[in-house]
Design a protein around this motif. Structure first.
Motif, mmCIF file in Angstrom:
data_model
loop_
_atom_site.group_PDB
_atom_site.id
_atom_site.type_symbol
_atom_site.label_atom_id
_atom_site.label_comp_id
_atom_site.label_asym_id
_atom_site.label_seq_id
_atom_site.Cartn_x
_atom_site.Cartn_y
_atom_site.Cartn_z
ATOM 1 N N ALA A 112 0.395 -12.765 -24.530
ATOM 2 C CA ALA A 112 -0.095 -11.530 -25.109
ATOM 3 C C ALA A 112 -0.804 -10.426 -24.240
ATOM 4 O O ALA A 112 -0.708 -9.326 -24.038
ATOM 5 N N THR A 113 -1.735 -10.795 -23.971
ATOM 6 C CA THR A 113 -2.809 -10.824 -22.791
ATOM 7 C C THR A 113 -2.141 -10.125 -21.757
ATOM 8 O O THR A 113 -2.786 -8.987 -21.309
ATOM 9 N N TRP A 114 -1.779 -10.948 -21.274
ATOM 10 C CA TRP A 114 -0.966 -11.191 -19.680
ATOM 11 C C TRP A 114 0.057 -9.719 -19.769
ATOM 12 O O TRP A 114 0.029 -9.135 -19.456
ATOM 13 N N MET A 115 0.892 -10.059 -20.898
ATOM 14 C CA MET A 115 2.235 -8.238 -21.538
ATOM 15 C C MET A 115 1.330 -7.512 -21.419
ATOM 16 O O MET A 115 1.383 -6.680 -20.242
ATOM 17 N N ASP A 116 0.230 -7.097 -21.998
ATOM 18 C CA ASP A 116 -0.720 -5.953 -22.606
ATOM 19 C C ASP A 116 -0.839 -5.836 -20.664
ATOM 20 O O ASP A 116 -1.088 -4.342 -20.475
ATOM 21 N N ARG A 117 -1.321 -6.360 -20.452
ATOM 22 C CA ARG A 117 -1.878 -5.654 -19.068
ATOM 23 C C ARG A 117 -0.959 -5.413 -18.070
ATOM 24 O O ARG A 117 -1.664 -4.584 -16.905
ATOM 25 N N ARG A 118 0.271 -6.320 -18.056
ATOM 26 C CA ARG A 118 1.503 -5.802 -16.633
ATOM 27 C C ARG A 118 1.671 -4.723 -17.619
ATOM 28 O O ARG A 118 2.989 -3.761 -17.442
ATOM 29 N N GLY A 119 1.393 -4.277 -18.651
ATOM 30 C CA GLY A 119 2.657 -2.523 -19.231
ATOM 31 C C GLY A 119 2.764 -2.498 -19.715
ATOM 32 O O GLY A 119 4.117 -2.323 -20.706
ATOM 33 N N HIS A 120 3.491 -3.909 -20.928
ATOM 34 C CA HIS A 120 4.241 -4.384 -21.859
ATOM 35 C C HIS A 120 3.829 -4.727 -22.771
ATOM 36 O O HIS A 120 3.008 -5.890 -23.786
ATOM 37 N N ALA A 121 3.746 -4.170 -23.119
ATOM 38 C CA ALA A 121 2.698 -3.530 -25.192
ATOM 39 C C ALA A 121 3.694 -4.885 -26.035
ATOM 40 O O ALA A 121 4.921 -4.818 -25.985
ATOM 41 N N PRO A 122 3.045 -5.775 -26.238
ATOM 42 C CA PRO A 122 3.660 -6.899 -27.093
ATOM 43 C C PRO A 122 3.749 -7.137 -28.602
ATOM 44 O O PRO A 122 3.189 -5.964 -29.280
ATOM 45 N N VAL A 123 5.097 -7.023 -28.840
ATOM 46 C CA VAL A 123 5.293 -7.036 -30.241
ATOM 47 C C VAL A 123 5.494 -8.200 -31.381
ATOM 48 O O VAL A 123 5.670 -8.968 -30.564
ATOM 49 N N SER A 124 5.420 -8.646 -32.451
ATOM 50 C CA SER A 124 5.056 -9.971 -33.341
ATOM 51 C C SER A 124 7.009 -10.268 -33.890
ATOM 52 O O SER A 124 6.792 -8.930 -34.603
ATOM 53 N N THR A 125 6.940 -11.025 -34.566
ATOM 54 C CA THR A 125 8.294 -11.091 -35.357
ATOM 55 C C THR A 125 6.784 -11.237 -36.538
ATOM 56 O O THR A 125 5.959 -12.121 -36.325
ATOM 57 N N PHE A 126 7.439 -11.563 -37.739
ATOM 58 C CA PHE A 126 6.558 -12.261 -39.235
ATOM 59 C C PHE A 126 6.988 -14.101 -39.311
ATOM 60 O O PHE A 126 6.342 -14.059 -39.223
ATOM 61 N N HIS A 127 8.143 -13.873 -38.848
ATOM 62 C CA HIS A 127 8.759 -15.521 -38.934
ATOM 63 C C HIS A 127 8.608 -15.464 -37.451
ATOM 64 O O HIS A 127 8.103 -14.998 -36.408
ATOM 65 N N VAL A 128 8.358 -16.882 -36.985
ATOM 66 C CA VAL A 128 8.624 -18.619 -35.792
ATOM 67 C C VAL A 128 9.589 -17.597 -35.344
ATOM 68 O O VAL A 128 11.015 -17.813 -35.475
ATOM 69 N N ASN A 129 8.955 -18.131 -34.142
ATOM 70 C CA ASN A 129 10.232 -17.546 -33.240
ATOM 71 C C ASN A 129 9.311 -17.912 -31.543
ATOM 72 O O ASN A 129 7.839 -17.888 -31.581
ATOM 73 N N GLU A 130 10.244 -18.563 -31.204
ATOM 74 C CA GLU A 130 9.253 -19.837 -29.650
ATOM 75 C C GLU A 130 9.819 -19.404 -28.614
ATOM 76 O O GLU A 130 10.541 -19.930 -27.449
ATOM 77 N N GLY A 131 10.485 -17.938 -28.815
ATOM 78 C CA GLY A 131 10.342 -17.332 -27.219
ATOM 79 C C GLY A 131 12.050 -17.771 -26.478
ATOM 80 O O GLY A 131 13.016 -17.795 -27.096
ATOM 81 N N GLN A 132 12.279 -18.135 -24.775
ATOM 82 C CA GLN A 132 13.160 -17.454 -24.383
ATOM 83 C C GLN A 132 13.312 -19.467 -24.822
ATOM 84 O O GLN A 132 14.455 -19.873 -24.456
ATOM 85 N N GLY A 133 12.620 -20.358 -25.196
ATOM 86 C CA GLY A 133 13.274 -21.613 -25.844
ATOM 87 C C GLY A 133 13.676 -21.199 -26.777
ATOM 88 O O GLY A 133 15.074 -22.703 -26.756
ATOM 89 N N ASP A 134 14.318 -20.749 -27.224
ATOM 90 C CA ASP A 134 15.805 -20.142 -28.341
ATOM 91 C C ASP A 134 15.939 -19.229 -28.862
ATOM 92 O O ASP A 134 17.138 -18.637 -29.367
ATOM 93 N N LEU A 135 16.052 -18.332 -27.433
ATOM 94 C CA LEU A 135 16.030 -17.029 -26.998
ATOM 95 C C LEU A 135 17.018 -16.682 -26.156
ATOM 96 O O LEU A 135 16.266 -16.225 -25.260
ATOM 97 N N LEU A 136 18.138 -16.939 -25.739
ATOM 98 C CA LEU A 136 18.692 -16.270 -24.379
ATOM 99 C C LEU A 136 19.467 -15.907 -24.046
ATOM 100 O O LEU A 136 20.044 -15.452 -24.560
ATOM 101 N N VAL A 137 19.366 -14.829 -23.046
ATOM 102 C CA VAL A 137 20.397 -13.704 -23.114
ATOM 103 C C VAL A 137 21.089 -13.837 -22.321
ATOM 104 O O VAL A 137 21.141 -14.167 -21.555
ATOM 105 N N VAL A 138 22.426 -13.717 -22.408
ATOM 106 C CA VAL A 138 23.906 -13.186 -22.022
ATOM 107 C C VAL A 138 24.295 -12.400 -22.048
ATOM 108 O O VAL A 138 25.081 -12.395 -22.991
#
Length: 279
Positions: A112-138
């Protein structure tokens, strides 16, 4: 190797697109705890070898012309090398991971610190999400895994945050605890997957959405062969997945095998080490 006219025709239709990847060097990689079936705390880890294998992967992306950003590793976070789990960055939205296991909580802070520094304002989900391990863009949709890590309730949160349709897919085999261990995105309309890793309902969904999908064998799935990264033409995959490589070749892709056997001890391979930034 002789290329048949049919294969050559398919090959010319595959086109590479320049990609933007984020990686973290496995400086502090070890197997200090066991949170997936691949991890064995009694098996020694060769950090030098892990770093060398990771460097080969990074160099492969650079050689293919892709941008690779690096996030500094943090002591005490041995799984930080698996950058794909850091979150999902797409269309100006940066969703930072919320991990299931406390051992990985610190990774969310670091990324999240890296995202913020690169201009990607990070947002969080309330429930567990493990990023692109489980979220694949097609293409214009997101395939979302659940069953072991990401909470299915996070799928609706991701849909609301990104404005994209999210297709929930339930995993049933603990060896394939993240979607990216059982399914690879090859281009905007093509996937490869291991059917036994999914419920009957999930398999039916995939068959309907991707009737021409590549189905891999157990032999390739059991070396995490599907934990691969594609730029639309070149598919970087675990070198041990030789059968999958042949399937990719005959489908007109250019397979590139990379040995990440040391990092497999932590339950990850090519895709796990690679977070893609979608612009």
């Amino acid at each position: 190797m002789t290329i048949s006219p049919d294969v050559a025709a398919v090959s010319t239709s595959r086109s590479q697109r320049a990609r933007h990847y984020v990686m973290t060097r496995p400086t502090f990689f070890t197997v200090a705890y066991a949170i997936n079936p691949w991890m064995d705390t009694t098996t020694p880890v060769d950090v030098e070898r892990a770093v060398a294998q990771w460097e080969t992967l990074r160099a492969t992306y650079s050689t293919l012309g892709h941008t690779v950003d690096l996030v500094d590793p943090v002591p005490g976070l041995p799984d930080m090398v698996y950058a794909a789990n850091a979150g999902l960055i797409i269309n100006g939205t940066a969703i930072v991971a919320r991990f299931k296991h406390a051992e990985r909580d610190g990774e969310s802070v670091a990324y999240a610190t890296w995202m913020d520094r690169r201009g990607h304002a990070p947002v969080s989900t309330f429930h567990v999400n493990e990023g692109q391990g489980d979220l694949l863009v097609v293409g214009s949709m997101i395939l979302a895994g659940t069953g072991f890590r990401t909470d299915p309730r996070a799928h609706a949160e991701v849909a609301a945050l990104t404005g994209m349709p999210v297709i929930s897919l339930e995993l049933v085999d603990p060896r394939f605890y993240h979607l990216d261990t059982a399914l690879a995105v090859l281009d905007d309309t093509t996937i490869a997957y291991y059917p036994p890793a999914f419920t009957d309902r999930a398999r039916a969904q995939l068959q309907q959405l991707f009737p021409d999908a590549i189905e891999v064998s157990s032999t390739d799935a059991y070396v995490l062969g599907l934990n691969a990264v594609s730029d639309g033409k070149h598919v970087v995959h675990p070198a041990q997945a030789t059968g999958f490589a042949e399937q990719l070749y005959h489908a007109g892709f250019h397979p590139i095998g990379v040995d990440l056997s040391e990092l497999l001890k932590g339950g990850g391979s090519v895709k796990c080490c690679t977070l893609e930034v979608f612009s």
